[in-house]
Design an enzyme around this catalytic site. Structure first.
Site, PDB file in Angstrom:
ATOM      1  N   ILE A   6       0.832  -1.198   0.000  1.00 60.12           N
ATOM      2  CA  ILE A   6       0.000   0.000   0.000  1.00 60.12           C
ATOM      3  C   ILE A   6       0.869   1.252   0.000  1.00 60.12           C
ATOM      4  O   ILE A   6       1.812   1.366   0.791  1.00 60.12           O
ATOM      5  CB  ILE A   6      -0.913   0.025   1.250  1.00 60.12           C
ATOM      6  CG1 ILE A   6      -1.705  -1.279   1.357  1.00 60.12           C
ATOM      7  CG2 ILE A   6      -1.840   1.226   1.221  1.00 60.12           C
ATOM      8  CD1 ILE A   6      -2.329  -1.496   2.720  1.00 60.12           C
ATOM      9  N   CYS A   7       0.555   2.179  -0.873  1.00 53.38           N
ATOM     10  CA  CYS A   7       1.243   3.462  -0.892  1.00 53.38           C
ATOM     11  C   CYS A   7       0.417   4.455  -0.069  1.00 53.38           C
ATOM     12  O   CYS A   7      -0.598   4.972  -0.530  1.00 53.38           O
ATOM     13  CB  CYS A   7       1.401   3.967  -2.329  1.00 53.38           C
ATOM     14  SG  CYS A   7       2.320   5.520  -2.457  1.00 53.38           S
ATOM     15  N   LEU A   8       0.872   4.703   1.173  1.00 55.14           N
ATOM     16  CA  LEU A   8       0.123   5.546   2.096  1.00 55.14           C
ATOM     17  C   LEU A   8       1.108   6.184   3.072  1.00 55.14           C
ATOM     18  O   LEU A   8       1.921   5.488   3.678  1.00 55.14           O
ATOM     19  CB  LEU A   8      -0.906   4.697   2.844  1.00 55.14           C
ATOM     20  CG  LEU A   8      -1.893   5.413   3.758  1.00 55.14           C
ATOM     21  CD1 LEU A   8      -2.774   6.382   2.973  1.00 55.14           C
ATOM     22  CD2 LEU A   8      -2.764   4.387   4.490  1.00 55.14           C
TER      23      LEU A   8
END
Length: 198
Positions: free
Chosen positions: A82-84
């Site tokens: 996840i890109c967060l």
């Protein structure tokens, strides 16, 4: 571990909307989470399973979270990563020790509802989202129906020891009461037959 136990208790008693999370057995460094897709999105009705790994230096380091359920999303890659920002340390990320598992999972659910195509992990999916939205919506719904609505997505959560004791006590009481009920029925039948014989 004291902080994690408190977080787990809060997650059990008052979980964030659309989120559930529990430890894998007695290991408080490994958790399973499930996020339910919001009804107003293309992920509506989906139950997305996640793996949460808590490092030894938590909360000074963020947990590692990835999707185990396949999801069509510009910020989630094929391995579930996840890109967060909240999952990254500063200066590139926004993780702070004040954050917790509930904060992280709530942020992941918000990302699911509101993709960020300007910072994608999946460039082709981000292009669909920005340039071919109907195609993106159709594919995201198709993947949700195919991968996130299986009854096996969510395993049975482990029962608490208190709940197990309650259930066991209930089973015993049922077993003990059955002979008593039979005896009462039998006794009633005998008295009725005696009255009839009189």
């Amino acid at each position: 571990m004291g902080r994690l136990k408190k977080e787990l208790e809060q997650l059990r008693e008052s979980p964030p909307v659309g989120v559930s999370c529990w430890p894998d057995g007695d290991d408080l460094t490994s958790f399973t989470a499930v996020i339910i897709g919001d009804d107003t999105t293309v992920y509506a009705g989906g139950m997305f399973k996640l793996e949460v790994k808590v490092p030894d230096r938590y909360p000074f380091l963020p947990p590692k979270v990835r999707f185990l359920t396949k999801v069509y999303h510009p910020n989630i890659d094929t391995l579930g990563r996840i890109c967060l920002d909240i999952l990254k340390m500063t200066p590139g990320g926004s993780w702070r020790p004040i954050h917790n598992l509930a904060t992280v999972l709530t942020s992941v659910r918000l990302l699911l509802e509101h993709p960020n195509p300007d910072d994608p992990l999946m460039i082709d999916i981000a292009a669909d989202y920005q340039l071919r939205k109907p195609m993106f919506d159709a594919t995201a719904r198709e993947w949700t129906a195919k991968y996130a609505k299986d009854k096996d997505v969510i395993p049975a959560q482990p029962e608490t020891s208190a709940k197990k004791r309650t259930l066991e006590a209930g089973d015993d009481s049922v077993e003990e009461s059955e002979p008593a009920k039979k005896k009462e029925r039998k006794g009633g039948t005998n008295s009725d037959s005696e009255e009839d014989s009189d």
